[in-house]
Design an enzyme around this catalytic site. Structure first.
Site, PDB file in Angstrom:
ATOM      1  CB  CYS A 156      -5.070  90.438  26.955  1.00  0.00           C
ATOM      2  SG  CYS A 156      -6.614  90.935  27.721  1.00  0.00           S
ATOM      3  CB  CYS A 179     -11.629  90.164  22.420  1.00  0.00           C
ATOM      4  SG  CYS A 179     -11.519  89.014  23.814  1.00  0.00           S
TER       5      CYS A 179
END
Ligand code: DGL
Length: 254
Positions: free
Chosen positions: A75, A183
């Protein structure tokens, strides 16, 4: 106990990091992986710094309790918030992610580089440092609301298309040399995003992260030996009846 035989812990705010898990499993098939999706708290990007830090510490502790020999923060947002702290606190490899601006900066055709990421990733000092080094032609584009589409398994809908059109504005009409998927959730929107930038490379950091994991494990003699098929264990803080089958499907999309 041979530490090399312990699993690798990998986590994200939700399902996005499954794309990193798939890449790491393909590169290191003998390894066992424990994946934790913190879906009940997704998206991280709209939370405060201290809330994300608290969740990352909890998830990391949960994976370490199960014997993880290394941690992959799959992440970009959580990496920006918590990677430095975790590395300082833990004596094991901690691998993070960053938007693939470095490889994107090599795409030179006279245009801009669009960096799509969560507002939090783009606002933190880690990204400012990356921009300083590789960002001469880069345009950061905060993509509020996109993670939620992926969490809902909405990878191709009119509402998604409208949201992307709103976020992109007139960028699809301008010269763009590369689009960075900053992302891990956005990996699953590759097709939808590519429809706006048909002739443009879309770059992500997944392979680089998997290779960094391999390097750091090798450095510490932690690579698992032998020709075996490693196991993948999926966990979530969300509704497992819905999320685990979604993760299993997403493992095969990549
Ligand atoms: N997959 C996360 C990332 O790479 C999503 C962040 C979020 O939950 O807001 O940034």
């Amino acid at each position: 106990m041979n530490q090399a035989n312990q699993p690798i812990g990998i986590f994200d705010s939700g399902v996005g990091g499954v794309s990193v898990l798939a890449q790491a499993h393909a590169l290191l098939p003998a390894e066992d992986f424990l994946y934790y999706g913190d879906n009940a708290y997704a998206p991280y990007g709209v939370r405060s710094h201290s809330q994300v830090m608290e969740r990352v510490r909890w998830v990391a502790g949960h994976l370490l309790d199960q014997g993880a020999k290394a941690l992959v923060i799959a992440c970009n947002t959580a990496t920006s918030v918590a990677a430095a702290e975790l590395r300082a606190e833990l004596d094991l490899p901690v691998i993070g992610m960053e938007p693939a601006l470095k490889p994107a900066s090599l795409c030179q055709n006279g245009g801009h580089i669009l960096v799509l990421a969560t507002p939090m990733t783009l606002a933190l000092p880690k990204f400012a440092a990356l921009m300083e080094r590789y960002g001469q032609r880069a345009v950061p584009l905060p993509c509020a609301g996109l993670v939620e589409f992926v969490e809902r398994d909405e990878l191709d809908s009119d509402a998604l298309h409208d949201h992307l059109a709103y976020l992109f504005g007139d960028w699809p009409q301008k010269p763009i040399d590369a689009v960075v998927l900053g992302c891990t959730h956005y990996i699953y929107l590759r097709r939808a995003i590519a429809a706006f930038f048909p002739a443009t490379p879309l770059l992500d950091g997944n392979l680089g992260t998997a290779r960094q994991l391999e390097r750091l494990l090798a450095e510490r003699n932690l690579l698992r030996a032998g020709h075996r098929q490693g196991t993948l264990t999926l966990e979530t803080s969300g509704d497992a009846k819905i999320i685990i089958p979604l993760m299993q499907r997403m493992l095969h999309i990549i």
